[in-house]
Design an enzyme around this catalytic site. Structure first.
Site, PDB file in Angstrom:
ATOM      1  CD  GLU A  79       1.219   1.864   2.526  1.00 33.78           C
ATOM      2  OE1 GLU A  79       0.511   1.175   3.273  1.00 33.78           O
ATOM      3  OE2 GLU A  79       2.468   1.870   2.566  1.00 33.78           O
ATOM      4  CD  GLU A 118      -3.053   0.644   7.581  1.00 37.60           C
ATOM      5  OE1 GLU A 118      -2.255  -0.306   7.574  1.00 37.60           O
ATOM      6  OE2 GLU A 118      -2.773   1.777   8.005  1.00 37.60           O
TER       7      GLU A 118
END
Length: 277
Positions: A144, A148
């Site tokens: 990943e 964010e």
């Protein structure tokens, strides 16, 4: 369609360490070594003048596990005037009090430049994310690459990676003017031997440790979700009393070695050293 098992595995940050033991037990099933598997779908630019159903899958009808207080709902994915909007609002869906929005690509992408131009809302306990991911539901280790925005503090964006389900390279980067005051450009350049994160064209993080570099092709995601459990990381959640949104004007993937696709793209100058300081 992603299973609830996949969703539960999919993404916890280091501040959500209480969940990692559970995730690790699920990921720990035998699988091939973390060998390179970086095939890629072709380059693209999507400016959301229309919704490309051949490119995007809209998450609907499940949540990512007990840490998430909302259920993905396709009704909270909207398109208007060249902007993709994901929403979060109070609405009972299945066993969750709130509903939220997420889209993901149907294809997987490899080495290259990933870029998104987006704007967030504000609110403690919420996460507005642009990231790439692959995992066990696709018979791959969990890799990943993340941007964010924890909208409790819209002056910053968090970058990090996961390698075989373990968080790496976490850093908070400043976003001048704030993520909520206007659209900002977020991009990462993923190569075999390094990974670079950029905010509005400025390099904010570089990873060169081979053990901390993803090695499997990934899907591209946008998501807006909330949590009442990950308070140390996302802040205490409180009902915002309104619909909260995340807006995306453009997303692009440019494979390594291919020409840049729009004039503002990182790919136009990144390989010649521009925007590197």
């Amino acid at each position: 369609m992603p299973s609830q098992r996949q969703a539960a595995l999919r993404r916890f940050c280091s501040a959500g360490a209480l969940l990692l033991a559970v995730a690790a037990s699920l990921v720990a099933a035998p699988h091939p070594s973390h060998a390179q598997d970086v095939q890629s779908a072709p380059s693209f630019v999507d400016d959301f003048t229309s919704f490309d159903h051949s490119r995007w899958y809209v998450s609907d009808g499940w949540s990512n596990g007990p840490h998430q207080n909302c259920t993905w709902s396709k009704s909270l994915v909207e398109l208007s005037d060249g902007v993709l909007t994901l929403g979060f609002e109070k609405r009972q869906v299945k066993d969750r009090e709130f509903a939220c929005g997420e889209v993901q690509t149907k294809k997987r992408y490899g080495y290259g430049t990933y870029e998104a131009r987006m704007k967030t809302d504000t609110g403690s306990g919420l996460n507005a994310a642009f990231f790439s991911y692959i995992g066990p539901a696709d018979k791959q280790p969990w890799d990943e690459i993340d941007f964010e925005v924890l909208t409790k503090d819209t002056s910053k964006v968090q970058v990090n990676t996961y390698i075989s389900g373990k968080p790496k390279n976490e850093k908070l980067a400043d976003v001048e003017g704030g993520t909520d005051k206007g659209f900002n450009d977020y991009g990462f350049v993923w190569e075999k031997e390094r990974l670079r994160f950029y905010v509005n064209g400025k390099l904010v993080q570089e990873v060169t440790n081979p053990a901390e570099l993803p090695t499997h092709s990934q899907k591209i995601f946008f998501s807006l979700w909330g949590s009442e459990k990950l308070t140390n990381w996302m802040g205490p959640f409180s009902d915002p009393g309104r619909k909260v949104t995340m807006q995306v004007e453009r997303v692009a993937f440019t494979a390594l070695g291919e020409p840049c696709q729009f004039k503002e793209s990182l790919a136009c100058g990144i390989n010649s050293g521009a925007n590197s300081n």
